[in-house]
Design a protein around this motif. Structure first.
Motif, PDB file in Angstrom:
ATOM      1  N   ILE A 132      62.009  -8.376 -27.996  1.00  0.00           N
ATOM      2  CA  ILE A 132      61.704  -9.892 -27.465  1.00  0.00           C
ATOM      3  C   ILE A 132      62.288  -9.625 -26.229  1.00  0.00           C
ATOM      4  N   SER A 133      63.691  -9.480 -26.073  1.00  0.00           N
ATOM      5  CA  SER A 133      64.642  -9.890 -25.041  1.00  0.00           C
ATOM      6  C   SER A 133      64.450  -8.734 -23.993  1.00  0.00           C
ATOM      7  N   GLU A 134      64.757  -9.246 -22.675  1.00  0.00           N
ATOM      8  CA  GLU A 134      64.942  -8.438 -21.568  1.00  0.00           C
ATOM      9  C   GLU A 134      65.866  -8.885 -20.591  1.00  0.00           C
TER      10      GLU A 134
ATOM     11  N   ILE B 252      66.301  -5.465 -24.153  1.00  0.00           N
ATOM     12  CA  ILE B 252      67.760  -5.163 -24.189  1.00  0.00           C
ATOM     13  C   ILE B 252      68.218  -6.269 -25.331  1.00  0.00           C
ATOM     14  N   TRP B 253      69.336  -5.799 -25.908  1.00  0.00           N
ATOM     15  CA  TRP B 253      69.946  -6.628 -26.926  1.00  0.00           C
ATOM     16  C   TRP B 253      69.011  -6.249 -28.281  1.00  0.00           C
ATOM     17  N   ILE B 254      68.437  -5.185 -28.371  1.00  0.00           N
ATOM     18  CA  ILE B 254      67.479  -4.865 -29.517  1.00  0.00           C
ATOM     19  C   ILE B 254      68.363  -4.336 -30.680  1.00  0.00           C
TER      20      ILE B 254
ATOM     21  N   SER C  49      72.567 -22.249 -28.686  1.00  0.00           N
ATOM     22  CA  SER C  49      72.747 -23.796 -29.145  1.00  0.00           C
ATOM     23  C   SER C  49      72.070 -24.735 -28.245  1.00  0.00           C
ATOM     24  N   GLU C  50      72.277 -24.422 -26.898  1.00  0.00           N
ATOM     25  CA  GLU C  50      71.977 -25.426 -25.924  1.00  0.00           C
ATOM     26  C   GLU C  50      70.505 -25.533 -25.690  1.00  0.00           C
ATOM     27  N   VAL C  51      69.764 -24.250 -26.127  1.00  0.00           N
ATOM     28  CA  VAL C  51      68.289 -24.322 -25.833  1.00  0.00           C
ATOM     29  C   VAL C  51      67.710 -25.210 -27.232  1.00  0.00           C
TER      30      VAL C  51
END
Ligand SMILES: Cc1cc2nc3c(=O)[nH]c(=O)nc-3n(C[C@H](O)[C@H](O)[C@H](O)COP(=O)(O)OP(=O)(O)OC[C@H]3O[C@@H](n4cnc5c(N)ncnc54)[C@H](O)[C@@H]3O)c2cc1C
Length: 387
Positions: free
Chosen positions: A132-134, A162-164, A372-374
């Motif tokens: 998902i993350s980029e 990234i971070w996969i 957490s903030e999201v």
């Protein structure tokens, strides 16, 4: 209201507790030494094989997978205890298959994909990753730019992830990509099944994270997949992705409850033994309050987790409850583990104890699957009736 767990679910929790005690905890020392010497916090194949054999014999695979593909179809309330018990060890082990992608596949596969992907995955024969993350889109995945364009009977995917986690090893990756830029998350993002070794799916680098976790950066360069690899409806990948994220968030909360319980148990065992200023630590009010507060918070977190799970089992999404317990339990674990480290003094700072790995694991969890903030923002937006 009945707060008692069904006998079957209590017995499952007890079984997992025994499995953790007998099969995983004895391996913690070697795992901690490995991590302390700069290696990955991971089992070797020789260590993992007998653990897998044992957990399979005990019937702990496919717990929440559908029965027609060999699973036990356990409800979410039964899984709470499973993840809590697994959370009591720093040994990196989950009963195959991992639930988040399982839930996403269950919500999306067609008949062909059910046979080709879901069934072997549910039986623990394959592993998966989620992309998902980029680099430019993390907390806000709707702003992803990796895109898939239809060329004849193929999809051609280009972009960067990234971070996969597990991207290099997984048999397949569920990859999220934009298929209609004008529609955004509501109708413009699709999911694809990318098999390991697909040309154009390039693992660029391995990124060591806290707690011995590893993620990868991946480039999609003219990565071509047949149209049969579209998972679910074109443009409607975001909603099933949320099911996946909710599953992981709840699971993560339970892991944190398990870790916090272990930290509390360690404090309760140590505080009566260690004497300072002529009395055991257990007699200092500060330590007593840390213990009382930890027990109170764990109790609250556990009830929140069961409440969210029960609502999901009734057919709801429980997204607000899941956000609440994800934030609460991950922050609670960080705080309680910190108090346990403080109680143990210098010993709590060593790599001979699991506390630093537990803290690092809880720290990671305050970021992935939504910082957490999201989650706080999501909860507040709902209460304030903001879009
Ligand atoms: C151990 C680990 C494993 C991971 N595994 C995967 C994986 O397998 N697949 C995958 O796709 N991704 C994975 N991720 C990525 C993870 O999901 C993202 O890191 C996460 O969504 C946050 O994105 P970001 O790092 O880009 O932070 P950013 O989006 O840059 O946000 C940075 C910070 O800004 C703040 N912030 C952002 N938005 C708001 C807001 N609206 N209000 C207030 N504050 C805000 C938060 O404090 C946040 O931490 C993993 C991450 C970690 C740490």
């Amino acid at each position: 209201m009945d707060f008692a767990l069904a006998d079957e679910h209590r017995m499952l929790k007890d079984l997992v507790a025994r499995f953790v005690r007998e099969e995983l905890l004895p391996l913690e020392r070697v795992l901690m030494e490995r991590e302390a010497s700069g290696q990955e916090l991971a089992f070797t194949d020789d260590e993992r094989a007998p653990i897998d054999k044992k957990s399979r014999e005990l019937g702990l695979w496919g717990l929440n997978a559908p029965e027609d593909v060999g699973g036990s179809d356990m409800p979410e309330v039964a899984m709470i205890g499973v993840y809590e018990e697994l959370g009591k060890t720093i040994a990196p082990y989950e009963f195959p298959p991992e639930s988040p992608n399982l839930r996403m596949l269950m919500a999306t596969v067609n008949a062909e994909q059910r046979a080709q992907y879901l069934a072997p995955y549910a039986r623990g024969e394959t592993t998966s990753a989620i992309g998902i993350s980029e680099p430019g889109a993390g907390a806000d995945p709707a702003s992803m730019t990796t895109h898939a364009a239809k060329h004849g009977s193929e999809w051609v995917i280009n972009g960067r992830k990234i971070w996969i986690s597990k991207a290099a090893e997984a048999d397949f990756t569920i990859l999220m990509a934009v298929t209609d830029k004008s529609k955004g998350a509501r109708g413009g993002i699709s999911a694809f099944l990318i098999d390991k070794g697909t040309p154009g799916f390039k693992v660029l680098r391995k990124i060591p994270m806290l707690a011995g976790h590893v993620t990868y950066e991946v480039a999609l360069e003219d990565c071509r997949v047949p149209e049969s690899k579209l998972l679910g409806q074109e443009g409607h990948g975001f909603a099933p992705m949320q099911i996946r994220l909710s599953t992981r968030r709840l699971e993560m909360a339970c892991t944190c409850i398990g870790m916090s319980q272990r930290a509390l148990d360690m404090m309760c065992e140590y505080a009566p033994q260690r004497v300072t200023f002529g009395v055991p630590l257990a007699e200092h009010q500060t330590i007593q309050w840390w213990i009382a507060d930890a027990a109170t918070k764990i109790h609250a977190g556990r009830l929140m987790a069961y409440d969210a799970a029960w609502k999901i089992d009734q057919g709801g999404a429980a997204r607000t409850e899941v956000s609440m317990v994800k934030v609460y339990a991950t922050e609670m674990a960080w705080e309680i583990i910190d108090k346990a480290m403080q109680t143990f003094g210098a010993m709590g700072m060593t790599k001979e104890m699991p506390l630093q790995l537990m803290a690092a694991k809880a720290r990671n969890m305050r970021i992935y699957d939504g910082p957490s903030e999201v989650h706080r923002w999501v909860i507040a937006r709902k209460l304030l009736k903001l879009r």
